[in-house]
Scaffold this motif. Structure first.
Motif, PDB file in Angstrom:
ATOM      1  N   PHE A  84     111.929 -42.787-107.686  1.00 42.46           N
ATOM      2  CA  PHE A  84     111.748 -41.514-108.371  1.00 42.46           C
ATOM      3  C   PHE A  84     111.522 -40.456-107.302  1.00 42.46           C
ATOM      4  O   PHE A  84     110.530 -40.484-106.593  1.00 42.46           O
ATOM      5  N   ARG A  85     112.473 -39.537-107.167  1.00 50.89           N
ATOM      6  CA  ARG A  85     112.481 -38.571-106.061  1.00 50.89           C
ATOM      7  C   ARG A  85     111.740 -37.273-106.381  1.00 50.89           C
ATOM      8  O   ARG A  85     111.168 -36.658-105.507  1.00 50.89           O
ATOM      9  N   ARG A  86     111.777 -36.866-107.641  1.00 49.77           N
ATOM     10  CA  ARG A  86     111.112 -35.629-108.045  1.00 49.77           C
ATOM     11  C   ARG A  86     110.872 -35.652-109.545  1.00 49.77           C
ATOM     12  O   ARG A  86     111.587 -36.325-110.280  1.00 49.77           O
ATOM     13  N   PRO A  87     109.843 -34.925-110.011  1.00 51.31           N
ATOM     14  CA  PRO A  87     109.631 -34.873-111.461  1.00 51.31           C
ATOM     15  C   PRO A  87     110.716 -34.033-112.138  1.00 51.31           C
ATOM     16  O   PRO A  87     111.291 -33.130-111.525  1.00 51.31           O
ATOM     17  N   VAL A  88     111.004 -34.375-113.374  1.00 50.59           N
ATOM     18  CA  VAL A  88     111.928 -33.587-114.189  1.00 50.59           C
ATOM     19  C   VAL A  88     111.072 -32.850-115.207  1.00 50.59           C
ATOM     20  O   VAL A  88     110.323 -33.460-115.960  1.00 50.59           O
ATOM     21  N   LEU A  89     111.165 -31.544-115.196  1.00 51.22           N
ATOM     22  CA  LEU A  89     110.307 -30.705-116.027  1.00 51.22           C
ATOM     23  C   LEU A  89     110.967 -30.354-117.353  1.00 51.22           C
ATOM     24  O   LEU A  89     112.197 -30.340-117.459  1.00 51.22           O
ATOM     25  N   PRO A  90     110.150 -30.081-118.388  1.00 52.79           N
ATOM     26  CA  PRO A  90     110.719 -29.664-119.681  1.00 52.79           C
ATOM     27  C   PRO A  90     111.645 -28.462-119.505  1.00 52.79           C
ATOM     28  O   PRO A  90     111.344 -27.538-118.743  1.00 52.79           O
ATOM     29  N   GLY A  91     112.777 -28.513-120.168  1.00 52.39           N
ATOM     30  CA  GLY A  91     113.754 -27.424-120.083  1.00 52.39           C
ATOM     31  C   GLY A  91     114.829 -27.654-119.039  1.00 52.39           C
ATOM     32  O   GLY A  91     115.871 -27.001-119.067  1.00 52.39           O
ATOM     33  N   GLU A  92     114.608 -28.582-118.093  1.00 54.10           N
ATOM     34  CA  GLU A  92     115.629 -28.882-117.097  1.00 54.10           C
ATOM     35  C   GLU A  92     116.674 -29.823-117.700  1.00 54.10           C
ATOM     36  O   GLU A  92     116.369 -30.643-118.555  1.00 54.10           O
ATOM     37  N   THR A  93     117.905 -29.701-117.234  1.00 49.73           N
ATOM     38  CA  THR A  93     118.978 -30.562-117.698  1.00 49.73           C
ATOM     39  C   THR A  93     119.105 -31.738-116.740  1.00 49.73           C
ATOM     40  O   THR A  93     119.261 -31.556-115.532  1.00 49.73           O
ATOM     41  N   LEU A  94     119.034 -32.946-117.298  1.00 47.13           N
ATOM     42  CA  LEU A  94     119.146 -34.162-116.512  1.00 47.13           C
ATOM     43  C   LEU A  94     120.548 -34.733-116.705  1.00 47.13           C
ATOM     44  O   LEU A  94     120.981 -34.985-117.826  1.00 47.13           O
ATOM     45  N   ARG A  95     121.285 -34.908-115.606  1.00 46.87           N
ATOM     46  CA  ARG A  95     122.635 -35.467-115.658  1.00 46.87           C
ATOM     47  C   ARG A  95     122.583 -36.893-115.103  1.00 46.87           C
ATOM     48  O   ARG A  95     122.090 -37.117-113.999  1.00 46.87           O
ATOM     49  N   LEU A  96     123.073 -37.856-115.877  1.00 50.85           N
ATOM     50  CA  LEU A  96     123.060 -39.255-115.457  1.00 50.85           C
ATOM     51  C   LEU A  96     124.453 -39.689-115.028  1.00 50.85           C
ATOM     52  O   LEU A  96     125.431 -39.412-115.720  1.00 50.85           O
ATOM     53  N   GLU A  97     124.544 -40.366-113.890  1.00 52.20           N
ATOM     54  CA  GLU A  97     125.794 -40.926-113.397  1.00 52.20           C
ATOM     55  C   GLU A  97     125.570 -42.416-113.172  1.00 52.20           C
ATOM     56  O   GLU A  97     124.652 -42.805-112.464  1.00 52.20           O
ATOM     57  N   VAL A  98     126.405 -43.249-113.789  1.00 53.16           N
ATOM     58  CA  VAL A  98     126.265 -44.704-113.673  1.00 53.16           C
ATOM     59  C   VAL A  98     127.587 -45.276-113.171  1.00 53.16           C
ATOM     60  O   VAL A  98     128.654 -44.968-113.698  1.00 53.16           O
ATOM     61  N   THR A  99     127.497 -46.129-112.142  1.00 55.06           N
ATOM     62  CA  THR A  99     128.661 -46.751-111.531  1.00 55.06           C
ATOM     63  C   THR A  99     128.574 -48.269-111.674  1.00 55.06           C
ATOM     64  O   THR A  99     127.534 -48.858-111.375  1.00 55.06           O
ATOM     65  N   PHE A 100     129.645 -48.876-112.141  1.00 57.36           N
ATOM     66  CA  PHE A 100     129.738 -50.329-112.239  1.00 57.36           C
ATOM     67  C   PHE A 100     129.810 -50.901-110.830  1.00 57.36           C
ATOM     68  O   PHE A 100     130.632 -50.471-110.024  1.00 57.36           O
ATOM     69  N   THR A 101     128.945 -51.865-110.505  1.00 55.47           N
ATOM     70  CA  THR A 101     128.931 -52.443-109.158  1.00 55.47           C
ATOM     71  C   THR A 101     129.293 -53.921-109.135  1.00 55.47           C
ATOM     72  O   THR A 101     129.427 -54.496-108.061  1.00 55.47           O
ATOM     73  N   GLY A 102     129.432 -54.554-110.296  1.00 54.82           N
ATOM     74  CA  GLY A 102     129.822 -55.957-110.318  1.00 54.82           C
ATOM     75  C   GLY A 102     129.387 -56.639-111.600  1.00 54.82           C
ATOM     76  O   GLY A 102     128.813 -56.024-112.488  1.00 54.82           O
ATOM     77  N   VAL A 122     126.565 -57.499-116.508  1.00 55.84           N
ATOM     78  CA  VAL A 122     127.117 -56.452-115.645  1.00 55.84           C
ATOM     79  C   VAL A 122     126.004 -55.836-114.808  1.00 55.84           C
ATOM     80  O   VAL A 122     124.852 -55.793-115.225  1.00 55.84           O
ATOM     81  N   LYS A 123     126.366 -55.390-113.630  1.00 59.09           N
ATOM     82  CA  LYS A 123     125.438 -54.714-112.721  1.00 59.09           C
ATOM     83  C   LYS A 123     125.937 -53.289-112.523  1.00 59.09           C
ATOM     84  O   LYS A 123     127.139 -53.042-112.427  1.00 59.09           O
ATOM     85  N   MET A 124     124.982 -52.343-112.462  1.00 59.99           N
ATOM     86  CA  MET A 124     125.319 -50.930-112.316  1.00 59.99           C
ATOM     87  C   MET A 124     124.323 -50.259-111.391  1.00 59.99           C
ATOM     88  O   MET A 124     123.202 -50.735-111.228  1.00 59.99           O
ATOM     89  N   HIS A 125     124.747 -49.152-110.809  1.00 57.30           N
ATOM     90  CA  HIS A 125     123.845 -48.291-110.042  1.00 57.30           C
ATOM     91  C   HIS A 125     123.840 -46.936-110.742  1.00 57.30           C
ATOM     92  O   HIS A 125     124.904 -46.363-111.003  1.00 57.30           O
ATOM     93  N   GLY A 126     122.651 -46.454-111.066  1.00 51.59           N
ATOM     94  CA  GLY A 126     122.545 -45.184-111.760  1.00 51.59           C
ATOM     95  C   GLY A 126     121.789 -44.153-110.942  1.00 51.59           C
ATOM     96  O   GLY A 126     120.867 -44.496-110.191  1.00 51.59           O
ATOM     97  N   GLN A 127     122.208 -42.899-111.090  1.00 51.64           N
ATOM     98  CA  GLN A 127     121.534 -41.782-110.447  1.00 51.64           C
ATOM     99  C   GLN A 127     121.296 -40.690-111.487  1.00 51.64           C
ATOM    100  O   GLN A 127     122.143 -40.460-112.351  1.00 51.64           O
ATOM    101  N   ALA A 128     120.134 -40.039-111.384  1.00 54.28           N
ATOM    102  CA  ALA A 128     119.788 -38.937-112.280  1.00 54.28           C
ATOM    103  C   ALA A 128     119.647 -37.673-111.432  1.00 54.28           C
ATOM    104  O   ALA A 128     118.927 -37.667-110.432  1.00 54.28           O
ATOM    105  N   PHE A 129     120.354 -36.616-111.847  1.00 52.00           N
ATOM    106  CA  PHE A 129     120.362 -35.368-111.099  1.00 52.00           C
ATOM    107  C   PHE A 129     119.840 -34.213-111.943  1.00 52.00           C
ATOM    108  O   PHE A 129     120.085 -34.166-113.145  1.00 52.00           O
TER     109      PHE A 129
END
Length: 68
Positions: A15-33, A39-46
């Protein structure tokens, strides 16, 4: 179609930083195997271009069963 994915586990969560109310969280998930129905995946939240969190996840794919 006709299948559902069930969350099975999470590893290496960071967890790199808090996400505050009103901010838009974008999720990106990549299939890794995977094999068979696991299934295994790697996910990132921006927030904007800033990485807020990331993790490795696993899931199980099962046949969807309708009630009745």
């Amino acid at each position: 179609r006709g299948q559902v994915m069930f969350f099975a586990g999470i590893d290496n969560a960071r967890f790199r930083r808090p996400v505050l109310p009103g901010e838009t969280l974008r999720l990106e998930v990549t299939f890794t195997g995977g094999r068979l129905r696991m299934v295994k995946m790697h996910g990132q939240a921006f927030v904007g271009t800033e990485l807020a969190a990331e993790a490795d996840m696993s899931a199980i794919i099962a046949e969807e069963r309708l009630p009745g």
